[in-house]
Design a protein around this motif. Structure first.
Motif, PDB file in Angstrom:
ATOM      1  N   ALA A  64       0.655  -0.871  -0.569  1.00  0.00           N
ATOM      2  CA  ALA A  64       0.139  -0.457  -0.536  1.00  0.00           C
ATOM      3  C   ALA A  64       1.114   1.278  -0.185  1.00  0.00           C
ATOM      4  O   ALA A  64       0.862   2.251  -0.754  1.00  0.00           O
ATOM      5  CB  ALA A  64      -1.299   0.259   1.373  1.00  0.00           C
ATOM      6  N   ARG A  67       2.584   1.494  -3.674  1.00  0.00           N
ATOM      7  CA  ARG A  67       1.216   2.097  -4.747  1.00  0.00           C
ATOM      8  C   ARG A  67       0.347   2.916  -3.960  1.00  0.00           C
ATOM      9  O   ARG A  67       0.562   4.080  -5.037  1.00  0.00           O
ATOM     10  CB  ARG A  67       0.062   0.641  -4.313  1.00  0.00           C
ATOM     11  N   ASN A  68       0.628   3.773  -2.865  1.00  0.00           N
ATOM     12  CA  ASN A  68      -0.613   4.739  -3.045  1.00  0.00           C
ATOM     13  C   ASN A  68       1.151   6.069  -3.043  1.00  0.00           C
ATOM     14  O   ASN A  68       0.557   7.508  -3.512  1.00  0.00           O
ATOM     15  CB  ASN A  68      -0.764   5.003  -1.459  1.00  0.00           C
ATOM     16  N   THR A  69       2.095   5.650  -2.641  1.00  0.00           N
ATOM     17  CA  THR A  69       3.118   6.885  -3.282  1.00  0.00           C
ATOM     18  C   THR A  69       3.134   7.222  -4.352  1.00  0.00           C
ATOM     19  O   THR A  69       3.114   8.598  -5.531  1.00  0.00           O
ATOM     20  CB  THR A  69       4.292   6.514  -2.671  1.00  0.00           C
ATOM     21  N   ARG A  71       1.058   6.902  -6.571  1.00  0.00           N
ATOM     22  CA  ARG A  71      -0.498   7.531  -6.840  1.00  0.00           C
ATOM     23  C   ARG A  71      -0.561   8.910  -6.321  1.00  0.00           C
ATOM     24  O   ARG A  71      -0.625  10.109  -7.817  1.00  0.00           O
ATOM     25  CB  ARG A  71      -1.690   7.047  -6.360  1.00  0.00           C
ATOM     26  N   ASP A  72       0.101   9.203  -5.290  1.00  0.00           N
ATOM     27  CA  ASP A  72      -0.706  10.490  -5.128  1.00  0.00           C
ATOM     28  C   ASP A  72       1.163  11.297  -5.797  1.00  0.00           C
ATOM     29  O   ASP A  72       0.738  13.038  -5.657  1.00  0.00           O
ATOM     30  CB  ASP A  72      -0.159  10.425  -3.698  1.00  0.00           C
ATOM     31  N   LEU A  98      -6.106   0.720  -8.659  1.00  0.00           N
ATOM     32  CA  LEU A  98      -6.431   2.305  -8.256  1.00  0.00           C
ATOM     33  C   LEU A  98      -7.938   2.831  -9.302  1.00  0.00           C
ATOM     34  O   LEU A  98      -8.244   1.646 -10.337  1.00  0.00           O
ATOM     35  CB  LEU A  98      -5.964   3.182 -10.248  1.00  0.00           C
TER      36      LEU A  98
END
Length: 362
Positions: A64, A67-69, A71-72, A98
């Motif tokens: 997570a 993936r989140n880094t 995306r952000d 996503l």
């Protein structure tokens, strides 16, 4: 227009080959942080495109945090287009998680896809066993455009670890390519493609093992659309660097003497304390030389972030010295020297045997 060409980030790589569990966790976070620093560099330097030529992630199971880094960082920099071509380590897992694909995350597929920025055209294709035969003949590029082509695969003469699809440079010559942006080889390589263009592997952003030593980072392209000139610069970006440090210990007889040679080599090399260093002991030593690599590794444990000691010395053995030696050692050495083992195997067997006869741990 400025473009960053990067590849082989391998985010979420396990990093457990050499490191402790705590160091592996720290290195995984450092790799993610290096990605964010690259994006921050792009934002500060007016980079329009970050071109990711494969292997953004290391495995299908993306954490997570990673993936989140990613995306952000994409979503918070809408002024930068992220062109993402999947490599042999990538899967659909990141994209499938996503909720929606950000508008500035532009993808390639198993068919040629092109993105135009004025007279700069960035084309790419994800190579597979099914499309490889027709991939290169089907590439058509305009003569008057500045053409950047991206692929992830193996050019014949460079080793790239895990097998990927083969890239035929001959099939890509005279195709109006100005810059061939490649991924898969983990070292920086830039060479002439043909009369018009070059091909380049940027290497990985962070070295993970001692087969990935030296500076790691990305390539910055600065393109003058009027003169059609492309200037490229390799930008080091790694949080830590790995080094193989060869230490000649010829003629030393004790571990203490070997340590002194290593100390001298460290002083001359002047590596940063945050480095990962593999000491490789080389040279020719006597059969009776006592060199304890575990002790040496422990002795230098506070010098760098991580240290490893490998003994690649050869033994100085004159068979005539043991022809009439009636000792157990002489009998053992004669037996090994008369065997069908390779010279390298003989050296290692004799080294282990002498340690055993001396009561040392092997």
């Amino acid at each position: 227009m400025k473009i960053i060409h990067c590849a082989d980030l391998h985010l979420d790589s396990k990093m457990t080959a050499n490191l402790t569990r705590e160091q592996a966790r720290e290195r995984k976070k450092e790799m993610i942080r290096t990605f964010t620093r690259m994006v921050e560099y792009a934002a500060k330097n007016d980079v329009r495109v970050i071109l990711i030529a494969g292997d953004l992630f290391d495995t299908r199971n993306v954490s997570a945090l990673a993936r989140n880094t990613v995306r952000d960082m994409i979503c918070t920099h809408p002024e930068i287009d992220f062109l993402y071509l999947r490599g042999n380590h990538d899967s659909d897992n990141f994209l499938s998680k996503l909720e929606e694909v950000p508008e500035n995350l532009l993808l390639f597929s198993e068919q040629w896809t092109a993105y135009r920025y004025g007279n700069i055209v960035i084309s790419g294709l994800e190579l597979t066993t099914d499309n490889q035969a027709i991939a290169f003949p089907s590439l058509v590029l305009g003569t008057d455009d500045i053409n950047i082509v991206t692929l992830h695969g193996q050019v014949g003469k460079y080793a790239g670890g895990v097998q990927a699809e083969q890239i035929s440079l001959n099939s890509l010559r005279n195709k109006n390519i100005d810059y061939l942006a490649l991924g898969h080889v983990h070292s920086y390589v830039k060479e002439k493609l043909d009369y018009r263009g070059v091909y380049c592997y940027p290497g990985c952003l962070e070295g993970r093992g001692f087969d990935e030593c030296g500076p790691k980072g990305f390539v910055l392209l600065d393109i003058d659309e009027n003169t059609r000139r492309i200037q490229t610069e390799f930008i080091p970006a790694a949080a830590r660097t790995l080094y193989n440090l060869e230490v000649d210990v010829t003629s030393v007889m004790t571990t203490r003497e070997a340590a002194a040679r290593m100390e001298q080599a460290v002083t001359e090399a002047a590596y940063p304390s945050g480095s990962l260093v593999k000491f490789v002991l080389t040279g020719e030593v006597e059969v009776d030389a006592e060199i304890n690599c575990d002790y040496l590794q422990n002795l230098f444990t506070d010098y760098f972030y991580f240290e490893k000691v490998c003994n690649e010395t050869t033994l100085r053995i004159d068979y005539r010295d043991y022809e009439k030696d009636a000792s157990l050692k002489g009998e053992f050495i004669r037996m090994v020297m008369g065997s069908d083992l390779s010279e390298e195997q003989k050296t290692e067997v004799i080294r282990c045997g002498i340690l055993a006869l001396s009561g040392e741990e092997i």
